[in-house]
Design an enzyme around this catalytic site. Structure first.
Site, PDB file in Angstrom:
ATOM      1  CG  ASP A  88      -6.231  -2.544   1.356  1.00 19.51           C
ATOM      2  OD1 ASP A  88      -5.751  -1.894   0.410  1.00 19.51           O
ATOM      3  OD2 ASP A  88      -7.469  -2.649   1.552  1.00 19.51           O
ATOM      4  CB  THR A 107      -7.237   2.678  -9.510  1.00 16.12           C
ATOM      5  OG1 THR A 107      -8.205   3.612  -9.022  1.00 16.12           O
ATOM      6  CG2 THR A 107      -5.908   3.371  -9.725  1.00 16.12           C
ATOM      7  CG  ASP A 114     -11.400   0.998   9.013  1.00 16.37           C
ATOM      8  OD1 ASP A 114     -11.016   2.019   8.390  1.00 16.37           O
ATOM      9  OD2 ASP A 114     -12.570   0.864   9.418  1.00 16.37           O
ATOM     10  CB  VAL A 115      -6.643   4.325   7.679  1.00 14.40           C
ATOM     11  CG1 VAL A 115      -5.581   3.497   6.963  1.00 14.40           C
ATOM     12  CG2 VAL A 115      -7.694   4.844   6.700  1.00 14.40           C
ATOM     13  CE1 TYR A 155     -10.994  11.183  -3.262  1.00 17.33           C
ATOM     14  CE2 TYR A 155     -10.782  12.868  -4.947  1.00 17.33           C
ATOM     15  CZ  TYR A 155     -10.310  11.733  -4.335  1.00 17.33           C
ATOM     16  OH  TYR A 155      -9.148  11.137  -4.776  1.00 17.33           O
TER      17      TYR A 155
END
Ligand code: NAD
Length: 256
Positions: free
Chosen positions: A38, A195, A64-65, A160
């Site tokens: 994460d 979430t 951090d992807v 998105y």
């Protein structure tokens, strides 16, 4: 009796919160060894600690992807500290609710940030772990959305929706290419899952939740645990002849 994921090493991105955390805990219950990733190192460490407290096995890594070099570095550390990865869950993602015709700076920032995490991040992590996944005849599970097909009836960033269409396209392209290596690549399409990603909207705009629920046959929002079963199915031998598919876990949203 051995769990469904015995002898597997699973990487879950964005596993410090929400859906990713639930999947990491669920995989550990089925005897997988977890690499919990994460951008928030504290929440990653908490998920890993909770897995260990429940008797499971887990290591935490801050990642951090969106940072391609960092993805390669973490993949190398996972290989040396944990072992050969056989399952990758690409879960890390962000969302914003600015309309395309809204304030221009916000719209541009949404586009850049959402593409950086939801699409470039997906690419970066998958590419970084490709070698072990091929060697292990592994499984990749990408977290898509109902927005891999539609733009929802509540205000939402078009970035998105675009990114989640891309997640499904990437899933199908990799399934087609990697099937001959024995690597299966599938997606999950969650509906509205409770979430932190949508906590503020749920708390302050009940009318938006109502619009969503009016269109959901099961008549309720989802919980992160509702995604664990589909993820286990796609990561385990239960789905040995399934690739390039998307399993919808949306209370039926897409059926009506
Ligand atoms: N909650 C929903 O209703 C819903 C519906 C459909 C799809 N999804 C998708 O599910 C996935 C998980 O979302 P969630 O609802 O659990 O959200 P969440 O905000 O609870 O968790 C997302 C996690 O990803 C991490 N993260 C964010 N940016 C990152 C980055 N650059 N690198 C690494 N980690 C990063 C966050 O720190 C957080 O721990 C996302 O891909 C989201 O788009 C969620």
């Amino acid at each position: 009796m051995a769990g469904l994921l015995d002898n597997h090493i699973a990487v879950v991105t964005g596993a410090g919160s929400g859906i990713g955390r639930a999947i990491a805990l669920g995989f550990a219950r089925e005897d997988a060894m977890l690499a919990v990733l994460d951008i928030n190192g504290d929440t990653a460490a908490k998920t890993a600690a909770d897995i260990r407290a429940a008797g499971g096995r887990a290591h935490a890594f801050t990642l951090d992807v969106a940072d391609r070099q960092a993805c390669r570095a973490v993949a190398a550390r996972v290989a040396s500290d944990v072992g050969r990865v056989s399952i990758l869950v690409n879960n890390a993602g962000i969302n914003r609710r600015n309309a395309f015709a809204g304030e221009p700076d916000a719209v541009i920032k949404d586009w850049q940030d959402i593409m950086a995490v939801n699409l470039n991040g997906l690419f970066n992590v998958t590419h970084a772990f490709l070698a072990p996944l091929r060697a292990a005849k592994g499984r990749i599970v990408n977290i898509a959305s109902i927005q891999s097909f539609v733009h929802v009836r509540t205000p939402n960033s078009p970035a998105y929706t675009t990114s989640k269409h891309g997640v499904l396209g990437f899933t199908r392209a990799l399934a087609a290419e990697l099937g001959k290596d024995g690597v299966r690549v599938n997606a999950i399409g969650p509906g509205l899952i409770e979430t932190p990603l949508n906590e503020k909207v749920r708390a302050t705009q009940p009318e938006l939740v109502k619009i969503f629920l009016d269109h959901t046959p099961l008549g309720r929002t989802g919980k992160p645990e509702d995604i664990v079963g589909p993820a286990l199915f796609l990561a385990s031998d239960l789905s040995a002849y399934v690739t390039g598919a998307i399993v919808m876990a949306d209370g039926g949203y897409r059926t009506i």
